[in-house]
Write an enzyme that holds these catalytic residues in place. Structure first.
Site, mmCIF file in Angstrom:
data_model
loop_
_atom_site.group_PDB
_atom_site.id
_atom_site.type_symbol
_atom_site.label_atom_id
_atom_site.label_comp_id
_atom_site.label_asym_id
_atom_site.label_seq_id
_atom_site.Cartn_x
_atom_site.Cartn_y
_atom_site.Cartn_z
ATOM 1 N N LYS A 1 5.383 1.739 -3.169
ATOM 2 C CA LYS A 1 5.272 3.100 -3.727
ATOM 3 C C LYS A 1 5.541 3.031 -5.223
ATOM 4 O O LYS A 1 6.248 2.141 -5.694
ATOM 5 C CB LYS A 1 6.308 4.016 -3.066
ATOM 6 C CG LYS A 1 5.967 5.471 -3.141
ATOM 7 C CD LYS A 1 5.057 5.884 -1.993
ATOM 8 C CE LYS A 1 4.631 7.324 -2.107
ATOM 9 N NZ LYS A 1 3.961 7.784 -0.882
ATOM 10 N N LYS B 1 5.433 3.284 8.354
ATOM 11 C CA LYS B 1 4.266 4.144 8.515
ATOM 12 C C LYS B 1 2.993 3.302 8.551
ATOM 13 O O LYS B 1 2.160 3.451 9.436
ATOM 14 C CB LYS B 1 4.206 5.124 7.329
ATOM 15 C CG LYS B 1 3.076 6.114 7.388
ATOM 16 C CD LYS B 1 2.804 6.822 6.077
ATOM 17 C CE LYS B 1 4.018 7.484 5.479
ATOM 18 N NZ LYS B 1 3.657 8.498 4.454
ATOM 19 N N THR C 1 -4.804 13.396 5.774
ATOM 20 C CA THR C 1 -3.373 13.520 6.079
ATOM 21 C C THR C 1 -3.129 14.758 6.935
ATOM 22 O O THR C 1 -2.499 14.676 7.998
ATOM 23 C CB THR C 1 -2.541 13.585 4.783
ATOM 24 O OG1 THR C 1 -2.961 12.529 3.927
ATOM 25 C CG2 THR C 1 -1.061 13.450 5.068
ATOM 26 N N GLY D 1 -2.767 8.273 -4.280
ATOM 27 C CA GLY D 1 -2.090 9.453 -4.798
ATOM 28 C C GLY D 1 -0.865 9.812 -3.969
ATOM 29 O O GLY D 1 -0.616 9.253 -2.908
ATOM 30 N N ASP D 2 -0.079 10.728 -4.489
ATOM 31 C CA ASP D 2 1.037 11.379 -3.795
ATOM 32 C C ASP D 2 1.223 12.677 -4.582
ATOM 33 O O ASP D 2 0.294 13.118 -5.288
ATOM 34 C CB ASP D 2 2.290 10.477 -3.798
ATOM 35 C CG ASP D 2 3.351 10.955 -2.808
ATOM 36 O OD1 ASP D 2 3.269 10.595 -1.633
ATOM 37 O OD2 ASP D 2 4.267 11.711 -3.209
ATOM 38 N N SER E 1 -6.860 5.539 3.805
ATOM 39 C CA SER E 1 -6.861 4.719 2.593
ATOM 40 C C SER E 1 -7.240 3.282 2.929
ATOM 41 O O SER E 1 -7.976 2.626 2.185
ATOM 42 C CB SER E 1 -5.469 4.711 1.945
ATOM 43 O OG SER E 1 -5.310 5.825 1.092
ATOM 44 N N ASN F 1 -2.356 19.645 -0.988
ATOM 45 C CA ASN F 1 -3.414 18.990 -0.250
ATOM 46 C C ASN F 1 -3.102 18.852 1.247
ATOM 47 O O ASN F 1 -3.951 19.095 2.101
ATOM 48 C CB ASN F 1 -3.608 17.609 -0.891
ATOM 49 C CG ASN F 1 -4.806 16.913 -0.343
ATOM 50 O OD1 ASN F 1 -5.827 17.542 -0.114
ATOM 51 N ND2 ASN F 1 -4.669 15.647 -0.100
ATOM 52 N N GLN G 1 7.196 3.763 3.840
ATOM 53 C CA GLN G 1 5.795 3.341 3.893
ATOM 54 C C GLN G 1 5.608 2.050 4.707
ATOM 55 O O GLN G 1 4.572 1.856 5.337
ATOM 56 C CB GLN G 1 5.273 3.159 2.457
ATOM 57 C CG GLN G 1 3.766 3.293 2.308
ATOM 58 C CD GLN G 1 3.274 4.725 2.202
ATOM 59 O OE1 GLN G 1 3.871 5.537 1.503
ATOM 60 N NE2 GLN G 1 2.205 5.056 2.903
ATOM 61 N N LYS H 1 0.858 -1.193 0.000
ATOM 62 C CA LYS H 1 0.000 0.000 0.000
ATOM 63 C C LYS H 1 0.882 1.227 0.000
ATOM 64 O O LYS H 1 1.830 1.320 0.789
ATOM 65 C CB LYS H 1 -0.889 -0.004 1.258
ATOM 66 C CG LYS H 1 -1.845 1.165 1.332
ATOM 67 C CD LYS H 1 -3.108 0.902 0.554
ATOM 68 C CE LYS H 1 -3.899 2.159 0.259
ATOM 69 N NZ LYS H 1 -3.459 2.875 -0.970
HETATM 70 O O1 2IT Z 1 2.824 9.173 1.654
HETATM 71 C C1 2IT Z 1 1.739 8.610 1.842
HETATM 72 O O2 2IT Z 1 1.464 8.013 2.882
HETATM 73 C C2 2IT Z 1 0.754 8.683 0.751
HETATM 74 N N1 2IT Z 1 1.045 9.280 -0.274
HETATM 75 C C3 2IT Z 1 -0.577 8.030 0.875
HETATM 76 C C4 2IT Z 1 -0.496 6.571 0.608
HETATM 77 C C5 2IT Z 1 -1.811 5.872 0.522
HETATM 78 O O3 2IT Z 1 -1.807 4.692 0.108
HETATM 79 O O4 2IT Z 1 -2.843 6.440 0.866
#
Ligand code: 2IT
Length: 447
Positions: free
Chosen positions: A126, A114, A209, A165-166, A379, A240, A111, A90
C-alpha cells in the site's frame, strides 16, 4: 499459544510506536489465527508471524511540487511493500491529509490477507501521500502526481509492485501517474490498475468493489436463510465504493435508506435509487458536503447534521466511508435496533471493541478483507489483461467477479468451520487468507 500471539503483538507495537491503526489490525488478525499456529508449530519455529508483521520493504520520500500561486509545496510519499510470498505487491495509493505510516501499514497488512483470499497471485502492499486533493486545481493534481511518480517509479513494475487507487486517487490521478511512469521508463506496461478504458483499463473495475460487497452480503444472508430482496440497508459514504454498492443493492431488490458525507447523513425512506444514484455519481469523491444538497433536491429525505447512519433501524449495515467509522456506541445502537448483519465495505470500518460487541451479540459480520476484495480481484484481472495484450468484455469481468466473491465467502466459512468456530467470517477470512500465504512463505525459506 495465546502467550506467543501476545508477544508478536507487543513486537509490532514496540517496533511501530504511535501507529494505533496498524496495532489494531495486527491484534485483530493475529488473535484469530491462533488456532492455526497451534496446529502448525513449524510456523512458530520459523518466525513466520514475526516476518509477516514486518514489511519486506518500506520507502518514504519527499514530493516537491509548485502550486498555482507559484508557491513551493512539500509532501511526504510512501510505499510499504508488505509481503510478496504469493505474487507481486499489490494495493492502492491513498492521498489524504491524515496519511502517515500507521495508516499505510494497516492498509498494507490487511491487503496481504485480502489479496490471498481472492485466490489470485498477488502479494500485499500500500502507498500514498499526506496530500489533500480537495480544493486543488486539475493542474495542481497533475503536477503532484508527476512529482510523486518521479520517485515511485523506481520501486514499482508490472512483476514487482502494482499500485492502484484508494481514497483520493481515482481514474484522473491514475491517468497522470501512468503518463509520468511511461515517460520515465519508456515502456507501455501494466504497472498501475484502475486505468481508463482507452489505455488498458478493465471494464467494470470502477464498480467492482461495490458490486463485490453486495455479492458477499448476499452470500451471508443466503447462508442464514435470508434474501436481500426487500431488505432495508443503511450505507455510509458517497464515494466510488458507495456508488457501486448502492447500484447493485437496487438491482438485487434491496432498499438503500441512508448515505452519508462529511456533513452528516441522509435518511431516505423512498430509497436511494434511480436518478439519486446518478446524483451520487456526480458527487463521487468531491469531498464536499453532500447531504444537505441531497435533502434540498429530494425533499422527502431527512438530513441529520453531524451524525452517522448507525442510529437508524436497518436489516443490514454496509459502512463504505473509511476506517473506524463504527465505534462501540454505534455498535450498541445497532444491536439495540435488532441488527443482524454488518458487511464491511470500507477497510477496517469497525473498531475492535465494537466488532467484539457486535459478534458477542449475534450479529453476522462480513469483514472488509473478504467483502471488499472484489476491487483488487478485478485489478489482478486488469494485470492479466495488460500482460496478455488483450481486452476483456464487461460480461467476462462481472462473471469472474461474482464467482470470486462466492468463493471467498465459501472459503472463509469453511476455514471457520474447520477450526470449530462455527460461522465466524471474521476469523475465517483471516485464517483462509493466512493459510495460503503461510504455505508459500514456508516453501520459500527464510527470506
Ligand atoms: O483497498 C483496496 O483493496 C484497494 N484500494 C484496491 C487495491 C487494488 O490494487 O486494486
Amino acid at each position: 499459544m495465546a502467550k506467543i500471539v501476545e508477544q508478536y503483538i507487543e513486537i509490532a507495537k514496540k517496533r511501530n510506536p504511535g501507529e494505533p491503526e496498524f496495532h489494531q489490525t495486527v491484534e485483530e488478525v493475529l488473535t484469530s489465527i491462533e488456532p492455526v499456529l497451534e496446529a502448525h508449530p513449524e510456523y512458530v519455529e520459523s518466525g513466520l508471524v514475526e516476518r509477516l508483521i514486518e514489511p519486506e520493504r518500506g520507502v518514504s520520500f519527499r514530493v516537491v511540487w509548485v502550486d498555482d500561486n507559484g508557491k513551493v509545496q512539500v509532501n511526504r510519499g510512501y510505499r510499504y511493500e508488505f509481503n510478496s510470498a504469493i505474487g507481486p505487491y499489490k494495493g492502492g495509493l491513498r492521498f489524504a491529509p491524515n496519511v502517515y505510516p500507521g495508516i499505510i501499514k494497516f492498509l498494507g497488512f490487511e491487503q496481504i490477507f485480502k489479496n490471498s483470499l481472492t485466490g489470485l497471485p498477488i502479494g500485499g502492499g500500500k502507498g500514498g501521500a499526506d496530500f489533500d486533493p480537495n480544493g486543488k486545481s486539475d493542474a495542481e493534481i497533475m503536477r503532484f502526481c508527476q512529482a510523486f511518480m518521479t520517485e515511485l517509479y523506481r520501486h514499482i513494475g508490472p512483476s514487482t509492485d502494482v499500485p492502484a487507487g484508494d481514497l483520493g486517487v481515482g481514474a484522473r490521478e491514475i491517468g497522470y501517474l501512468f503518463g509520468q511512469y511511461k515517460r520515465i521508463v519508456n515502456r507501455y506496461e501494466g504497472v498501475l490498475t484502475g486505468k481508463g478504458l482507452a489505455y488498458g483499463g478493465l471494464a467494470g473495475r470502477t464498480e467492482a468493489t461495490g458490486y463485490g460487497i453486495v455479492f458477499f452480503a448476499r452470500e451471508m444472508l443466503k447462508h442464514c436463510g435470508e434474501d436481500l430482496k426487500g431488505k432495508n440497508v443503511a450505507v455510509s459514504g458517497f464515494g466510488n465504493v458507495t456508488w457501486g454498492t448502492v447500484q447493485k443493492l437496487n438491482e438485487l431488490g434491496a432498499k438503500v435508506i441512508t448515505i452519508s458525507g462529511p456533513d452528516g447523513y441522509i435518511y431516505d425512506e423512498d430509497g436511494v435509487s434511480g436518478d439519486k444514484v446518478d446524483y451520487l455519481l456526480e458527487l463521487r469523491g468531491s469531498g464536499k458536503n453532500i447531504c444537505s444538497p441531497y435533502a434540498e433536491k429530494y425533499p422527502n429525505a431527512k438530513f441529520f447534521a453531524g451524525k452517522k447512519p448507525w442510529e437508524v433501524k436497518a436489516d443490514l449495515y454496509i459502512p463504505c466511508a473509511t476506517q473506524n467509522e463504527i465505534h462501540i456506541e454505534d455498535a450498541k445502537a445497532m444491536v439495540a435496533n435488532g441488527c443482524k448483519f454488518l458487511c464491511e465495505g470500507a477497510n477496517m470500518p469497525t473498531t475492535n471493541d465494537a466488532l467484539k460487541y457486535l459478534m458477542d451479540n449475534g450479529v453476522v459480520v462480513g469483514p472488509s478483507k473478504a467483502a471488499n476484495a472484489g476491487g483488487v480481484a478485478c485489478s489482478c484481472i486488469e494485470m492479466g489483461q495488460n500482460a496478455g495484450h488483450t481486452v476483456f468484455s464487461p460480461a467476462q469481468v462481472y462473471e469472474q467477479l461474482e464467482t470470486i466473491m462466492v468463493n471467498i465467502h465459501k472459503h472463509a466459512a469453511e476455514a471457520s468451520e474447520k477450526y470449530g468456530l462455527g460461522y465466524n467470517l471474521v476469523a475465517g477470512a483471516n485464517i483462509a487468507g493466512f493459510e495460503k500465504v503461510a504455505e508459500a512463505m514456508m516453501a520459500q525459506g527464510l527470506v
